[in-house]
Motif scaffolding. Structure first.
Motif, PDB file in Angstrom:
ATOM      1  N   ASP A  52      43.782  22.120  37.268  1.00  0.00           N
ATOM      2  CA  ASP A  52      45.072  22.353  37.690  1.00  0.00           C
ATOM      3  C   ASP A  52      45.743  23.593  37.472  1.00  0.00           C
ATOM      4  OD1 ASP A  52      44.932  19.443  38.004  1.00  0.00           O
ATOM      5  OD2 ASP A  52      45.884  19.038  36.054  1.00  0.00           O
ATOM      6  N   ASN A  53      45.272  24.520  36.499  1.00  0.00           N
ATOM      7  CA  ASN A  53      45.867  25.726  36.555  1.00  0.00           C
ATOM      8  C   ASN A  53      45.311  26.756  37.668  1.00  0.00           C
ATOM      9  OD1 ASN A  53      43.252  26.489  35.496  1.00  0.00           O
ATOM     10  ND2 ASN A  53      43.923  27.187  33.534  1.00  0.00           N
ATOM     11  N   GLY A  54      44.320  26.449  38.348  1.00  0.00           N
ATOM     12  CA  GLY A  54      43.698  27.124  39.358  1.00  0.00           C
ATOM     13  C   GLY A  54      42.162  27.697  38.954  1.00  0.00           C
ATOM     14  N   GLY A  70      26.281  29.990  36.990  1.00  0.00           N
ATOM     15  CA  GLY A  70      27.521  29.697  37.655  1.00  0.00           C
ATOM     16  C   GLY A  70      28.479  30.853  37.730  1.00  0.00           C
ATOM     17  N   THR A  71      29.609  30.595  38.300  1.00  0.00           N
ATOM     18  CA  THR A  71      30.612  31.525  38.609  1.00  0.00           C
ATOM     19  C   THR A  71      31.869  30.892  38.205  1.00  0.00           C
ATOM     20  OG1 THR A  71      29.699  32.657  40.394  1.00  0.00           O
ATOM     21  CG2 THR A  71      32.024  32.975  40.093  1.00  0.00           C
ATOM     22  N   TYR A  72      32.726  31.553  37.209  1.00  0.00           N
ATOM     23  CA  TYR A  72      33.865  31.000  36.711  1.00  0.00           C
ATOM     24  C   TYR A  72      35.074  32.234  37.188  1.00  0.00           C
ATOM     25  CZ  TYR A  72      37.142  28.251  33.878  1.00  0.00           C
ATOM     26  OH  TYR A  72      38.365  27.362  33.406  1.00  0.00           O
ATOM     27  N   ALA A  81      44.448  35.203  33.975  1.00  0.00           N
ATOM     28  CA  ALA A  81      44.287  35.227  35.378  1.00  0.00           C
ATOM     29  C   ALA A  81      43.763  36.125  35.974  1.00  0.00           C
ATOM     30  CB  ALA A  81      45.901  35.005  35.871  1.00  0.00           C
ATOM     31  N   GLY A  82      43.178  36.072  37.047  1.00  0.00           N
ATOM     32  CA  GLY A  82      42.109  37.251  37.789  1.00  0.00           C
ATOM     33  C   GLY A  82      41.054  37.509  37.332  1.00  0.00           C
ATOM     34  N   ASN A 103      40.757  41.489  35.202  1.00  0.00           N
ATOM     35  CA  ASN A 103      41.822  41.881  36.172  1.00  0.00           C
ATOM     36  C   ASN A 103      42.118  43.331  36.149  1.00  0.00           C
ATOM     37  OD1 ASN A 103      43.320  41.386  34.141  1.00  0.00           O
ATOM     38  ND2 ASN A 103      44.739  40.062  34.911  1.00  0.00           N
ATOM     39  N   ASN A 104      42.145  43.880  34.854  1.00  0.00           N
ATOM     40  CA  ASN A 104      42.471  45.166  34.861  1.00  0.00           C
ATOM     41  C   ASN A 104      41.463  46.300  35.413  1.00  0.00           C
ATOM     42  OD1 ASN A 104      40.629  45.425  32.957  1.00  0.00           O
ATOM     43  ND2 ASN A 104      42.119  46.095  31.275  1.00  0.00           N
TER      44      ASN A 104
END
Length: 181
Positions: A52-54, A70-72, A81-82, A103-104
């Motif tokens: 649900d959170n994407g 796998g890829t998460y 996020a990211g 993400n950074n």
């Protein structure tokens, strides 16, 4: 995801050595694992699961858990996020070889144990600094080499991500300091 020249998706899933291996939308010749069923229970299959959170996982499942390769990808409503992890899983836990991209712009390539960087690995920061060596519970621990973008370098022991024990710090100008930290 591999795109066609017109921007449409050609293949989406797991790649190894730049070769497409499998995903939910794949040709049956690419894997010996069946597609995951559309039910909520995923066993001995590969497929895609979206929370649900994407957050999104594409990969192998066993006993309703991420298990195998796998890829998460962490979704926009996730605390991370990211961020993205590509690698091995055991019972929903990052274990074995993998790559975690933040993400950074930071990136870790190496061994994982219980969802943490643990074993031998390589970490590169977004500013270009990098470390190659031993990790324990997400900390630099044991022997390693830290290279700074300005040309400085430390080779030696680490404990809890700090220089510890014998080591040599070499400055960009060639000067060296050797001793205990």
């Amino acid at each position: 995801i591999r795109y066609r020249s017109d921007g449409s998706i050609n293949e989406e899933g797991i790649f190894k050595d730049d070769k497409f291996i499998y995903a939910e939308k794949r040709n049956n010749q690419n894997s010996n694992l069946p597609n995951c069923p559309t039910s909520d229970y995923l066993h001995n299959c590969y497929g895609t699961y979206i929370w649900d959170n994407g957050d999104k996982y594409v990969g192998e499942h066993t006993n309703n858990e991420m298990h195998g390769h796998g890829t998460y990808i962490f979704g926009t409503n996730s605390e991370w996020a990211g961020d993205k992890y590509v690698g091995n899983w055991e019972n929903n836990v990052r274990t074995g070889q993998g790559t975690y991209t933040y993400n950074n712009g930071d990136k870790y390539l190496g061994e994982f144990k219980n969802n943490e960087m643990h074993g031998q690995g390589y970490y590169v920061w977004d500013n270009g600094d990098n470390y190659v060596g031993s990790w324990e519970n997400n900390n630099r621990s044991g022997q390693g080499t830290y290279s700074y973008t300005n040309g400085d370098m430390y080779v030696g022991g680490y404990k809890n991500s700090k220089r510890h024990g014998q080591g040599t710090f070499t400055f960009a100008n060639g000067e060296k300091w050797h001793g205990a930290w």
